[in-house]
Design a protein around this motif. Structure first.
Motif, PDB file in Angstrom:
ATOM      1  N   LEU A  14      32.849  38.460  47.880  1.00 18.08           N
ATOM      2  CA  LEU A  14      31.442  38.109  47.630  1.00 18.08           C
ATOM      3  C   LEU A  14      30.550  38.542  48.794  1.00 18.08           C
ATOM      4  CD1 LEU A  14      31.898  34.621  45.955  1.00 18.08           C
ATOM      5  CD2 LEU A  14      30.948  36.670  44.876  1.00 18.08           C
TER       6      LEU A  14
ATOM      7  N   LEU B 216      30.170  42.244  48.431  1.00 14.21           N
ATOM      8  CA  LEU B 216      29.340  42.556  47.266  1.00 14.21           C
ATOM      9  C   LEU B 216      27.862  42.482  47.639  1.00 14.21           C
ATOM     10  CD1 LEU B 216      29.169  43.114  44.174  1.00 14.21           C
ATOM     11  CD2 LEU B 216      29.101  40.619  43.863  1.00 14.21           C
TER      12      LEU B 216
ATOM     13  N   ARG C 242      31.164  47.674  48.023  1.00  7.30           N
ATOM     14  CA  ARG C 242      30.675  46.817  46.930  1.00  7.30           C
ATOM     15  C   ARG C 242      31.483  47.065  45.654  1.00  7.30           C
ATOM     16  NH1 ARG C 242      24.588  47.173  45.899  1.00  7.30           N
ATOM     17  NH2 ARG C 242      24.801  45.008  45.257  1.00  7.30           N
TER      18      ARG C 242
ATOM     19  N   THR D 162      33.941  44.322  43.829  1.00  6.72           N
ATOM     20  CA  THR D 162      33.804  43.991  42.415  1.00  6.72           C
ATOM     21  C   THR D 162      35.153  44.057  41.705  1.00  6.72           C
ATOM     22  OG1 THR D 162      31.542  44.830  42.418  1.00  6.72           O
ATOM     23  CG2 THR D 162      32.615  44.617  40.285  1.00  6.72           C
TER      24      THR D 162
ATOM     25  N   LEU E  37      37.099  41.007  42.550  1.00  9.00           N
ATOM     26  CA  LEU E  37      36.612  39.852  41.796  1.00  9.00           C
ATOM     27  C   LEU E  37      37.062  39.902  40.330  1.00  9.00           C
ATOM     28  CD1 LEU E  37      33.053  39.601  43.350  1.00  9.00           C
ATOM     29  CD2 LEU E  37      34.951  38.013  43.704  1.00  9.00           C
TER      30      LEU E  37
ATOM     31  N   LEU F 241      27.656  38.126  40.825  1.00  8.74           N
ATOM     32  CA  LEU F 241      27.919  39.301  39.983  1.00  8.74           C
ATOM     33  C   LEU F 241      26.747  39.562  39.034  1.00  8.74           C
ATOM     34  CD1 LEU F 241      31.699  38.703  39.238  1.00  8.74           C
ATOM     35  CD2 LEU F 241      30.760  40.737  40.368  1.00  8.74           C
TER      36      LEU F 241
ATOM     37  N   THR G 175      23.931  41.223  40.609  1.00  6.40           N
ATOM     38  CA  THR G 175      24.219  42.641  40.876  1.00  6.40           C
ATOM     39  C   THR G 175      24.031  43.514  39.637  1.00  6.40           C
ATOM     40  OG1 THR G 175      25.820  41.835  42.516  1.00  6.40           O
ATOM     41  CG2 THR G 175      25.928  44.163  41.991  1.00  6.40           C
TER      42      THR G 175
ATOM     43  N   VAL H 272      30.743  45.726  37.517  1.00  6.57           N
ATOM     44  CA  VAL H 272      30.345  44.317  37.513  1.00  6.57           C
ATOM     45  C   VAL H 272      30.454  43.743  36.102  1.00  6.57           C
ATOM     46  CG1 VAL H 272      28.360  42.778  37.752  1.00  6.57           C
ATOM     47  CG2 VAL H 272      28.880  44.413  39.562  1.00  6.57           C
TER      48      VAL H 272
ATOM     49  N   ALA I 177      34.002  43.150  35.404  1.00  9.61           N
ATOM     50  CA  ALA I 177      34.493  41.997  36.170  1.00  9.61           C
ATOM     51  C   ALA I 177      34.079  40.682  35.512  1.00  9.61           C
ATOM     52  CB  ALA I 177      33.974  42.054  37.608  1.00  9.61           C
ATOM     53  N   LEU I 178      32.840  40.633  35.038  1.00  8.17           N
ATOM     54  CA  LEU I 178      32.372  39.409  34.371  1.00  8.17           C
ATOM     55  C   LEU I 178      33.194  39.126  33.114  1.00  8.17           C
ATOM     56  CD1 LEU I 178      28.560  39.889  34.903  1.00  8.17           C
ATOM     57  CD2 LEU I 178      29.890  37.928  35.704  1.00  8.17           C
TER      58      LEU I 178
END
Length: 201
Positions: free
Chosen positions: A7, A10, A18, A22, A25, A37, A40, A52, A55-56
């Motif tokens: 984090l 990031l 970055r 990601t 994460l 996230l 970003t 990102v 990742a989410l």
């Protein structure tokens, strides 16, 4: 690298750091990583934004229980094979096993939409957003349900919220334009009806 390390990178690292953060994460992140996230998603680096978003989705599809996660994947596969009734049934089992797990509701909302069950899908979208207010894809999906029901003001509000979280979400931007045009053309918030594509995952 720990979640806290990732984090920090990031927020303050160079572009390569970055992106690496990601990916870390995506592998180990939990709900605590989501706000950073999501922030970003507004970045002007398309490669980073893509990472990102992935990742989410990885974080959102982790319930913390391996059996729940396995069943979610079975449901996703059923939906991919157009076995929508079976998918709804499987996601209902996921929800029963983990009622606090937002993604169970989101996936069932998607399957219900694909069945043309727009009002039931909206109910599940609302349940998703109660548990995960950052879910831009769910907001977009709920907007599509309202669009299909010719509830143009509600659709417009959902697409605007989705874009406030994910400014680079082109499908939501396109559908917002459709909702605004339809609202203006009808002179009000719209009427009930059917139809419309769907893009929430």
């Amino acid at each position: 690298m720990t979640q806290d390390d990732a984090l920090t990178l990031l927020k303050g690292g160079d572009p390569a750091q970055r992106r690496e953060a990601t990916m870390v994460l995506a592998a180990i992140g939990d709900d605590r990583a989501v706000p950073a996230l999501v922030t970003t998603l507004a970045d002007d680096d398309p490669a980073l934004v893509h990472l990102v978003e992935r990742a989410l989705w990885e974080i959102w599809c982790r319930s913390g229980d391996p059996e729940t996660d396995r069943l979610l994947q079975v449901g996703i596969e059923a939906m991919g094979q157009q076995e929508l009734g079976r998918a709804v049934e499987i996601f209902s089992r996921v929800i029963a096993m983990a009622p606090g797990f937002a993604e169970g509701y989101n996936k069932r909302a998607t399957a219900l939409y694909l069945q043309g069950e727009h009002r039931r899908s909206i109910t599940d979208c609302e349940a998703t957003l109660e548990r995960n207010p950052y879910h831009f894809a769910c907001l977009s999906g709920q907007g599509l349900c309202h669009l299909a029901l010719r509830q143009f003001r509600q659709a417009e509000a959902c697409f605007r919220k989705a874009l406030s979280l994910h400014p680079h979400m082109e499908a939501a931007r396109h559908n917002l334009t459709l909702a605004v045009q339809a609202r203006i053309a009808t002179g009000n918030g719209g009427h009930r009806g059917n139809g419309g594509p769907h893009d929430h995952s």
